[in-house]
Design a protein around this motif. Structure first.
Motif, short mmCIF file in Angstrom:
data_model
loop_
_atom_site.label_atom_id
_atom_site.label_comp_id
_atom_site.label_asym_id
_atom_site.label_seq_id
_atom_site.Cartn_x
_atom_site.Cartn_y
_atom_site.Cartn_z
N LYS A 166 0.88 -1.23 0.20
CA LYS A 166 0.04 0.03 -0.06
C LYS A 166 0.87 1.36 -0.14
O LYS A 166 0.28 2.17 0.52
CB LYS A 166 -0.93 0.10 1.19
CG LYS A 166 -2.09 -1.06 1.17
CD LYS A 166 -2.98 -1.03 -0.12
CE LYS A 166 -4.18 -2.03 0.14
NZ LYS A 166 -4.82 -1.95 -1.16
N LEU A 167 1.95 1.16 -0.37
CA LEU A 167 2.95 2.53 -0.60
C LEU A 167 2.51 3.32 -1.66
O LEU A 167 1.99 2.89 -2.66
CB LEU A 167 4.61 2.01 -0.72
CG LEU A 167 5.02 1.25 0.52
CD1 LEU A 167 6.58 0.77 0.12
CD2 LEU A 167 4.93 2.21 1.77
N ASP A 168 2.70 4.50 -1.38
CA ASP A 168 2.78 5.43 -2.55
C ASP A 168 3.53 5.12 -3.83
O ASP A 168 4.81 4.93 -3.61
CB ASP A 168 2.94 6.68 -2.16
CG ASP A 168 2.51 8.00 -3.10
OD1 ASP A 168 3.08 7.94 -4.13
OD2 ASP A 168 1.80 8.91 -2.56
N PRO A 169 2.98 5.19 -5.02
CA PRO A 169 3.78 4.77 -6.00
C PRO A 169 5.14 5.84 -6.06
O PRO A 169 6.21 5.28 -6.65
CB PRO A 169 3.11 5.12 -7.28
CG PRO A 169 1.60 4.65 -6.77
CD PRO A 169 1.78 5.52 -5.34
N ALA A 170 5.16 7.00 -5.59
CA ALA A 170 6.30 7.87 -5.70
C ALA A 170 7.40 7.41 -4.99
O ALA A 170 8.86 7.51 -5.20
CB ALA A 170 5.96 9.52 -5.20
N VAL A 171 7.37 6.56 -4.04
CA VAL A 171 8.40 6.06 -3.29
C VAL A 171 8.90 4.64 -3.66
O VAL A 171 9.77 3.83 -2.93
CB VAL A 171 8.16 6.24 -1.67
CG1 VAL A 171 7.59 7.18 -1.25
CG2 VAL A 171 7.08 4.90 -1.25
N LYS A 172 8.25 4.02 -4.85
CA LYS A 172 8.94 2.95 -5.17
C LYS A 172 9.87 2.96 -6.36
O LYS A 172 10.05 1.96 -6.95
CB LYS A 172 7.66 2.06 -5.76
CG LYS A 172 6.79 1.71 -4.73
CD LYS A 172 5.68 0.91 -5.22
CE LYS A 172 4.82 0.29 -3.91
NZ LYS A 172 3.79 -0.81 -4.28
N SER A 173 10.36 4.20 -6.76
CA SER A 173 11.40 4.34 -7.62
C SER A 173 12.46 5.56 -7.19
O SER A 173 11.95 6.13 -6.54
CB SER A 173 10.93 4.59 -9.00
OG SER A 173 10.22 5.85 -8.94
N ASP A 174 13.73 5.06 -7.31
CA ASP A 174 14.71 5.95 -7.10
C ASP A 174 14.70 7.13 -8.05
O ASP A 174 14.51 6.98 -9.21
CB ASP A 174 16.07 5.36 -6.77
CG ASP A 174 16.01 4.30 -5.83
OD1 ASP A 174 15.55 4.57 -4.70
OD2 ASP A 174 16.89 3.17 -5.71
N PRO A 175 15.43 8.29 -7.53
CA PRO A 175 15.72 8.55 -6.27
C PRO A 175 14.36 9.14 -5.45
O PRO A 175 13.42 9.51 -5.86
CB PRO A 175 16.45 9.81 -6.24
CG PRO A 175 16.00 10.53 -7.26
CD PRO A 175 15.66 9.33 -8.43
N ILE A 176 14.16 8.49 -4.07
CA ILE A 176 13.18 8.89 -3.51
C ILE A 176 13.59 10.52 -2.58
O ILE A 176 14.60 10.76 -2.08
CB ILE A 176 12.82 8.11 -2.03
CG1 ILE A 176 12.45 6.77 -2.68
CG2 ILE A 176 11.69 8.63 -1.26
CD1 ILE A 176 12.55 5.52 -1.64
N THR A 177 12.63 11.39 -2.88
CA THR A 177 12.64 12.70 -2.41
C THR A 177 12.13 13.34 -1.40
O THR A 177 11.27 12.46 -0.78
CB THR A 177 12.41 13.68 -3.41
OG1 THR A 177 11.18 13.85 -3.58
CG2 THR A 177 13.22 13.36 -4.78
N ASP A 178 12.50 14.31 -0.51
CA ASP A 178 11.96 14.81 0.47
C ASP A 178 10.40 15.15 0.06
O ASP A 178 9.52 15.09 1.09
CB ASP A 178 12.74 16.18 0.98
CG ASP A 178 13.83 15.89 1.74
OD1 ASP A 178 13.98 14.71 2.29
OD2 ASP A 178 14.73 16.80 1.94
N ASP A 179 9.95 15.43 -0.96
CA ASP A 179 8.65 15.66 -1.24
C ASP A 179 7.89 14.49 -1.33
O ASP A 179 6.60 14.43 -0.99
CB ASP A 179 8.74 16.49 -2.87
CG ASP A 179 9.04 17.96 -2.58
OD1 ASP A 179 9.20 18.35 -1.46
OD2 ASP A 179 9.51 18.51 -3.76
N ASP A 180 8.61 13.44 -1.92
CA ASP A 180 7.86 12.29 -2.00
C ASP A 180 7.45 11.80 -0.64
O ASP A 180 6.30 11.11 -0.61
CB ASP A 180 8.74 11.17 -2.52
CG ASP A 180 9.09 11.32 -3.94
OD1 ASP A 180 8.36 11.99 -4.78
OD2 ASP A 180 10.21 10.83 -4.55
N VAL A 181 8.06 11.84 0.39
CA VAL A 181 7.56 11.33 1.74
C VAL A 181 7.01 12.50 2.62
O VAL A 181 6.30 12.14 3.61
CB VAL A 181 8.81 10.97 2.38
CG1 VAL A 181 9.45 9.66 1.60
CG2 VAL A 181 9.88 11.95 2.64
N ALA A 182 6.88 13.89 2.21
CA ALA A 182 6.26 14.91 2.93
C ALA A 182 4.86 14.49 3.62
O ALA A 182 4.62 14.71 4.74
CB ALA A 182 6.31 15.96 2.37
N GLY A 183 4.07 13.81 2.64
CA GLY A 183 2.94 13.56 3.39
C GLY A 183 2.77 12.55 4.28
O GLY A 183 1.71 12.27 4.91
#
Length: 201
Positions: A140-157
């Motif tokens: 159930k992870l956000d698709p944005a965190v399933k590919s590199d690079p993971i950024t601060d914006d990707d995890v901010a939520g």
């Protein structure tokens, strides 16, 4: 490899806390991933967590978690905790006992969030709470965190679901399964001076 044998309680105490402080900084250390125990509905509950900070002077260990998790609910009901670590090379076991506090929107939580890499925070930006029943295997992870690079914006939520859990230790039990004979030490911090003793393993 020769395994050292410790004969001085102060040396053992420093050795234990040096190892924990090192583990908090070194992902490859055997104490980096520890077993963490809580009490949930009068039943012991164990899981593996990643040690994020260790402070010998404060006798404090920290990790982070999802605020919707069962461990957080358990800690809000009963703050007593235990840690367990085992080093397969040195043949040492550490058990630590103490209390935990849950930090949501305070300076402790903010400092830990800001100190972590985006990759270590990638489990938080998901709307589905841990332990929720689902029909098939899915993180159930956000698709944005399933590919590199993971950024601060990707995890901010995910910040809204993040908590820091800080534990303060009031007793340490250290066991060494040394080839020349097993031995064990106990350290208790009930007084300002603390108490250290050898005990039968």
């Amino acid at each position: 490899m020769s395994i050292p044998r410790y004969t001085d309680l102060d040396t053992v105490h420093d050795h234990v806390w040096d190892a924990l402080e090192t583990a908090a900084e070194d992902p490859g250390h055997p104490y980096r991933q520890l077993t963490f125990g809580t009490v949930h509905e009068e039943t012991p509950d164990l899981r593996t967590v990643v040690l994020r900070t260790a402070d010998a002077g404060a006798r404090a260990l920290q990790f982070h978690s999802d605020r919707r998790s069962r461990k957080v609910a358990a800690l809000r009901e009963n703050d007593r905790i235990a840690w367990h670590a085992w080093d397969t090379e040195s043949l040492e076991q550490i058990r630590l006992y103490g209390t935990a506090t849950v930090h949501v929107d305070d300076d402790v939580a903010a400092a830990l969030w800001e100190s972590q890499s985006p990759g270590s925070l990638s489990v938080y930006p998901r709307p589905t709470a841990p332990g929720t029943p689902i029909d098939e295997p899915d993180d159930k992870l956000d698709p944005a965190v399933k590919s590199d690079p993971i950024t601060d914006d990707d995890v901010a939520g995910g910040r809204q679901y993040f908590v820091a859990i800080r534990t303060v230790i009031d007793r340490v039990e250290w066991l060494h399964l040394h080839p020349d004979g097993h031995y064990r030490a106990r350290f208790e911090y009930a007084s300002d001076e603390g108490e250290a003793t050898w005990v039968v393993p």
